[in-house]
Motif scaffolding. Structure first.
Motif, short mmCIF file in Angstrom:
data_model
loop_
_atom_site.label_atom_id
_atom_site.label_comp_id
_atom_site.label_asym_id
_atom_site.label_seq_id
_atom_site.Cartn_x
_atom_site.Cartn_y
_atom_site.Cartn_z
N ASP A 45 25.01 90.88 4.23
CA ASP A 45 24.09 90.31 3.25
C ASP A 45 23.23 89.21 3.88
O ASP A 45 23.70 88.43 4.72
CB ASP A 45 24.87 89.68 2.08
CG ASP A 45 25.02 90.64 0.91
OD1 ASP A 45 24.12 91.47 0.71
OD2 ASP A 45 26.05 90.55 0.20
N VAL A 62 21.94 85.49 -3.04
CA VAL A 62 21.90 86.65 -2.16
C VAL A 62 20.48 87.18 -2.20
O VAL A 62 19.91 87.36 -3.28
CB VAL A 62 22.83 87.77 -2.67
CG1 VAL A 62 22.96 88.87 -1.63
CG2 VAL A 62 24.18 87.21 -3.02
N ARG A 65 19.02 93.31 -1.49
CA ARG A 65 19.65 94.17 -0.49
C ARG A 65 18.81 95.42 -0.26
O ARG A 65 18.30 95.99 -1.21
CB ARG A 65 21.02 94.62 -0.97
CG ARG A 65 21.97 93.49 -1.19
CD ARG A 65 23.35 93.98 -1.65
NE ARG A 65 24.29 92.88 -1.60
CZ ARG A 65 24.71 92.20 -2.67
NH1 ARG A 65 24.27 92.52 -3.87
NH2 ARG A 65 25.54 91.20 -2.53
#
Ligand SMILES: Nc1nc2c(ncn2[C@@H]2O[C@H](COP(=O)(O)OP(=O)(O)OP(=O)(O)O)[C@@H](O)[C@H]2O)c(=O)[nH]1
Ligand SMILES: [Mg+2]
Ligand SMILES: [Zn+2]
Length: 304
Positions: A45, A62, A65
């Motif tokens: 990540d 995060v 992705r």
């Protein structure tokens, strides 16, 4: 600051920011964002962090992705576990002996990769232990799997057979290494670079299986722009959220027969005029693949 997660032990994350590794914790709220996943952040990540003190950081969020691969959690029912994120390909390390990897397991892993659109390579390790019969069997499997688009490599961490070719396949990419415990994932990765010194386990004499030597996922930069992720051995791979209808889409050789059965609600098990079964009988679908498809179809518990 932006960084990439190289290692995660559950409560601490090792994040590489510029050229430095920073030990980080998660911002409290982040933990709750996605309740159905046992680990909110996985190796691979990209994250943004702020420093908490001189040495330690806090992961704020995060970053989106590119992809990820998840499996059903073995610990918590109805939860999933993110194995890794932002990967270019997966190498499934398998062995024909000591211990023997079943084709059912291989096909499950390939289905998972297909469902996340991650290219997969099969590395048959411990070539040094194979006798002529086993080598012939390998050639048969290689033929079948390569026809489906999964490259097969015969490698040995003992004789170094196939290691150069494996290195070529890894160059410039982020590669997840997965497979049963004891198949030699860590041993192979140790060969790639002096920077990797993963602990290597024994094979238990009693059951011929590995002893789960690697206990958490960790990423290594082996050379420029080339990353590998070592992971703990998996016993069974629970698929995540794949419905009955969807399953055949993840068998490349079956896709072209979807919709071609006589009955539109064909279960592909016993109906007359089933295009899947006919293709299998005509040798266009390998019988073991069809059987593994049926057993995955029947195994509801390990698919949702
Ligand atoms: N003969 C032979 N043994 C190997 C080979 N590669 C690994 N081994 C042995 O297999 C055993 C297990 O290797 P590991 O690298 O710890 O296996 P692993 O896949 O990382 O296992 P986990 O970390 O438990 O998931 C060790 O005893 C290795 O020496 C090989 O190519 N040939
Ligand atoms: Mg290991
Ligand atoms: Zn059918």
């Amino acid at each position: 600051m932006k960084g990439r997660v190289f290692k995660s032990t559950g409560s601490w994350y090792t994040v590489k920011v510029n050229d430095q590794f920073v030990e980080c914790r998660l911002r409290g709220k982040l933990r709750l964002d996605d309740e159905k996943v046992t680990n909110p952040i996985a190796v691979g990540d990209w994250v943004s962090i702020i420093m908490d003190n001189e040495k330690e950081g806090i992961i704020q969020e995060v970053l989106p992705r590119e992809n990820y691969i998840i499996r059903k959690s073995t610990r918590k029912k109805k939860h999933s576990h993110r194995i890794a994120a932002n990967i270019d390909q997966a190498v499934l390390v398998v062995t024909l002996v000591a211990p023997r990897t079943s084709l059912g397991f291989i096909d499950r892993f390939l289905v998972a990769c297909e469902s996340f659109r991650i290219p997969a390579i099969l590395a048959f390790n411990k070539a040094d232990l194979l006798d002529e019969e086993a080598l012939n069997y390998y050639q048969e499997l290689k033929f079948d799997y390569e026809e489906l688009g999964y490259q097969c490599l015969l490698v040995s961490a003992v004789s170094n057979e196939g290691i150069e070719l494996l290195k070529e396949k890894l160059t410039g990419k982020t590669t997840l290494f997965s497979g049963h415990s004891g198949v030699g994932k860590s041993t192979l990765l140790n060969l790639l670079s002096p920077q990797i010194s993963q602990r290597v386990g024994e094979i238990s004499d009693a059951v011929g299986k590995g002893v789960h030597t690697t206990t958490f996922a960790e990423m290594f930069e082996v050379w420029n722009n080339t990353y590998v992720i070592d992971t703990p051995g998996i016993k069974e791979l629970g698929l995540w959220n794949i419905g009955d209808e969807e399953l055949s889409h993840y068998f490349p050789e079956m896709r072209k027969y979807i919709g071609a059965c006589r009955f539109h609600n064909c279960t592909h098990i016993h109906e007359p005029g089933c295009a899947f079964r006919e293709a299998m009988e005509e040798g266009k679908i390998a019988p073991f693949r069809y059987e593994n498809y049926l057993s995955m179809l029947a195994d509801d518990d390990n698919r949702r």
